[in-house]
Design a protein around this motif. Structure first.
Motif, PDB file in Angstrom:
ATOM      1  N   PHE A  94     -76.485 -56.434  34.957  1.00  0.00           N
ATOM      2  CA  PHE A  94     -77.278 -55.881  36.060  1.00  0.00           C
ATOM      3  C   PHE A  94     -76.392 -55.106  37.026  1.00  0.00           C
ATOM      4  O   PHE A  94     -76.705 -53.962  37.402  1.00  0.00           O
ATOM      5  N   LEU A  95     -75.282 -55.708  37.445  1.00  0.00           N
ATOM      6  CA  LEU A  95     -74.384 -55.060  38.400  1.00  0.00           C
ATOM      7  C   LEU A  95     -73.747 -53.808  37.803  1.00  0.00           C
ATOM      8  O   LEU A  95     -73.598 -52.788  38.489  1.00  0.00           O
ATOM      9  N   SER A  96     -73.375 -53.867  36.527  1.00  0.00           N
ATOM     10  CA  SER A  96     -72.750 -52.711  35.874  1.00  0.00           C
ATOM     11  C   SER A  96     -73.718 -51.541  35.772  1.00  0.00           C
ATOM     12  O   SER A  96     -73.336 -50.384  36.002  1.00  0.00           O
ATOM     13  N   ASN A  97     -74.961 -51.832  35.411  1.00  0.00           N
ATOM     14  CA  ASN A  97     -75.967 -50.765  35.320  1.00  0.00           C
ATOM     15  C   ASN A  97     -76.235 -50.140  36.687  1.00  0.00           C
ATOM     16  O   ASN A  97     -76.363 -48.916  36.813  1.00  0.00           O
ATOM     17  N   HIS A  99     -74.157 -50.113  39.206  1.00  0.00           N
ATOM     18  CA  HIS A  99     -72.936 -49.369  39.572  1.00  0.00           C
ATOM     19  C   HIS A  99     -72.918 -48.003  38.894  1.00  0.00           C
ATOM     20  O   HIS A  99     -72.569 -46.987  39.515  1.00  0.00           O
ATOM     21  N   ALA A 100     -73.293 -47.955  37.613  1.00  0.00           N
ATOM     22  CA  ALA A 100     -73.319 -46.688  36.878  1.00  0.00           C
ATOM     23  C   ALA A 100     -74.312 -45.707  37.507  1.00  0.00           C
ATOM     24  O   ALA A 100     -74.044 -44.499  37.588  1.00  0.00           O
ATOM     25  N   GLN A 101     -75.460 -46.225  37.942  1.00  0.00           N
ATOM     26  CA  GLN A 101     -76.445 -45.367  38.613  1.00  0.00           C
ATOM     27  C   GLN A 101     -75.884 -44.780  39.903  1.00  0.00           C
ATOM     28  O   GLN A 101     -76.069 -43.597  40.204  1.00  0.00           O
ATOM     29  N   PHE A 185     -67.333 -46.802  46.707  1.00  0.00           N
ATOM     30  CA  PHE A 185     -68.329 -46.045  47.454  1.00  0.00           C
ATOM     31  C   PHE A 185     -68.072 -46.083  48.963  1.00  0.00           C
ATOM     32  O   PHE A 185     -68.844 -45.531  49.733  1.00  0.00           O
ATOM     33  N   THR A 186     -67.011 -46.766  49.366  1.00  0.00           N
ATOM     34  CA  THR A 186     -66.636 -46.811  50.775  1.00  0.00           C
ATOM     35  C   THR A 186     -65.525 -45.797  51.032  1.00  0.00           C
ATOM     36  O   THR A 186     -64.812 -45.375  50.111  1.00  0.00           O
ATOM     37  N   GLU A 187     -65.357 -45.451  52.273  1.00  0.00           N
ATOM     38  CA  GLU A 187     -64.421 -44.359  52.619  1.00  0.00           C
ATOM     39  C   GLU A 187     -62.977 -44.837  52.709  1.00  0.00           C
ATOM     40  O   GLU A 187     -62.055 -44.106  52.389  1.00  0.00           O
ATOM     41  N   TYR A 188     -62.765 -46.085  53.127  1.00  0.00           N
ATOM     42  CA  TYR A 188     -61.409 -46.526  53.416  1.00  0.00           C
ATOM     43  C   TYR A 188     -60.897 -47.649  52.516  1.00  0.00           C
ATOM     44  O   TYR A 188     -59.734 -48.029  52.599  1.00  0.00           O
ATOM     45  N   PHE A 189     -61.765 -48.187  51.658  1.00  0.00           N
ATOM     46  CA  PHE A 189     -61.369 -49.352  50.888  1.00  0.00           C
ATOM     47  C   PHE A 189     -61.154 -49.053  49.403  1.00  0.00           C
ATOM     48  O   PHE A 189     -60.940 -49.968  48.619  1.00  0.00           O
ATOM     49  N   ASP A 190     -61.232 -47.777  49.007  1.00  0.00           N
ATOM     50  CA  ASP A 190     -61.065 -47.460  47.590  1.00  0.00           C
ATOM     51  C   ASP A 190     -59.663 -47.794  47.087  1.00  0.00           C
ATOM     52  O   ASP A 190     -59.481 -48.176  45.933  1.00  0.00           O
ATOM     53  N   ILE A 191     -58.642 -47.673  47.935  1.00  0.00           N
ATOM     54  CA  ILE A 191     -57.279 -48.011  47.540  1.00  0.00           C
ATOM     55  C   ILE A 191     -57.151 -49.517  47.300  1.00  0.00           C
ATOM     56  O   ILE A 191     -56.441 -49.970  46.404  1.00  0.00           O
ATOM     57  N   ILE A 192     -57.886 -50.320  48.110  1.00  0.00           N
ATOM     58  CA  ILE A 192     -57.897 -51.770  47.907  1.00  0.00           C
ATOM     59  C   ILE A 192     -58.514 -52.098  46.556  1.00  0.00           C
ATOM     60  O   ILE A 192     -58.049 -52.986  45.832  1.00  0.00           O
ATOM     61  N   TYR A 193     -59.568 -51.335  46.204  1.00  0.00           N
ATOM     62  CA  TYR A 193     -60.212 -51.544  44.903  1.00  0.00           C
ATOM     63  C   TYR A 193     -59.229 -51.314  43.763  1.00  0.00           C
ATOM     64  O   TYR A 193     -59.175 -52.100  42.807  1.00  0.00           O
ATOM     65  N   LYS A 194     -58.417 -50.278  43.852  1.00  0.00           N
ATOM     66  CA  LYS A 194     -57.453 -49.971  42.791  1.00  0.00           C
ATOM     67  C   LYS A 194     -56.419 -51.086  42.641  1.00  0.00           C
ATOM     68  O   LYS A 194     -56.062 -51.476  41.529  1.00  0.00           O
TER      69      LYS A 194
END
Length: 263
Positions: A94-97, A99-101, A185-194
């Motif tokens: 569910f979450l993956s689908n 996220h893909a959308q 999808f956030t502006e400042y936390f994408d580096i944390i995601y990586k």
């Protein structure tokens, strides 16, 4: 309240607080609103949640020891591992689908297009059988550990328990990764995601090694164990390759030259 000397569930003679034959409580009250909320709804909800949380914690912190405890009969505190796995697979899909959308909406991300008749069969097949395909890791783990770790003299069903608890831990970490992926999808936390993605990926690789080490460390020297773990990983990858080969072959009518993946 039940004043009978027989169990209302199985009609056996009773003594004490529980029926010795089926385990039902001997103190049975008429269901009213207060009784329903207190004993049926809240107690049931708390019991399931408590069991799931305990099982989740054990599968992450001490998966090998938890599997051995379960095999040895210490089972009352555990939620059914295989039900738990199926629930997590559904949540991940569910979450993956979703996220893909969001990726397609926010980033105009190009999707993979699979051409020809194979493409028309492949994508529906994956969608329809996703739970079965993911769950198949459990018997694969069990088969491989049954072949490679024989000294403990566990039967195949017991290896399934070890594989189930190990895979549950992997799925829990993967669920965290799926949730963390929404940070892009956030502006400042994408580096944390990586950074978190790298840490989570390493953890997923190390968890099964940690689990099987806890289970079999008393029966193998470290060098021998490391060799068997490498064989375990290679054997699993080979089985997945063969599995994928037969699926693609079946869906393409064994015409592999017609299978094309284009973006």
């Amino acid at each position: 309240m039940n004043n009978s000397t027989k169990c209302l569930n199985c009609d056996q003679e009773i003594s004490g607080n529980f029926c010795s034959h089926c385990g039902q409580k001997t103190a049975i009250h008429r269901i009213d609103f207060k009784n329903f909320i207190k004993h049926h709804f809240l107690h049931g909800l708390f019991h399931i949640e408590k069991g799931m949380l305990f099982t989740a914690k054990e599968s992450l912190i001490r998966p090998g020891k938890a599997a051995l405890d379960y095999i040895e009969g210490k089972r009352i505190r555990y939620y059914n591992v295989f039900y738990f796995i199926l629930l997590l697979i559904g949540l991940n899909l569910f979450l993956s689908n979703y996220h893909a959308q969001l990726v397609n909406e926010y980033f105009d991300h190009p999707t993979i297009v699979i051409k020809d008749t194979f493409g028309n069969k492949f994508q529906p097949f994956l969608i329809k059988n996703a739970k079965i395909l993911i769950f198949s890791f459990v018997p694969l783990f069990a088969i491989n550990s049954f072949i490679l770790f024989r000294k403990r003299k566990l039967n195949f069903s017991e290896h399934l328990i070890i594989a189930g608890i190990t895979f549950l831990g992997i799925l829990l970490i993967n669920t965290l990764d799926t949730i963390v992926s929404f940070l892009i999808f956030t502006e400042y936390f994408d580096i944390i995601y990586k950074i978190l993605t790298i840490i989570i990926g390493i953890t997923i690789i190390l968890l099964p090694i940690f689990s099987y080490y806890q289970t079999f460390k008393e029966y193998y020297k470290k060098g021998t164990f490391a060799f068997r773990v490498i064989l375990f990983i290679l054997l699993t990858l080979l089985e997945l390759y063969v599995f994928a080969f037969f699926i693609v072959g079946y869906l393409s009518n064994w015409k592999f030259g017609d299978v094309q993946f284009n973006t």
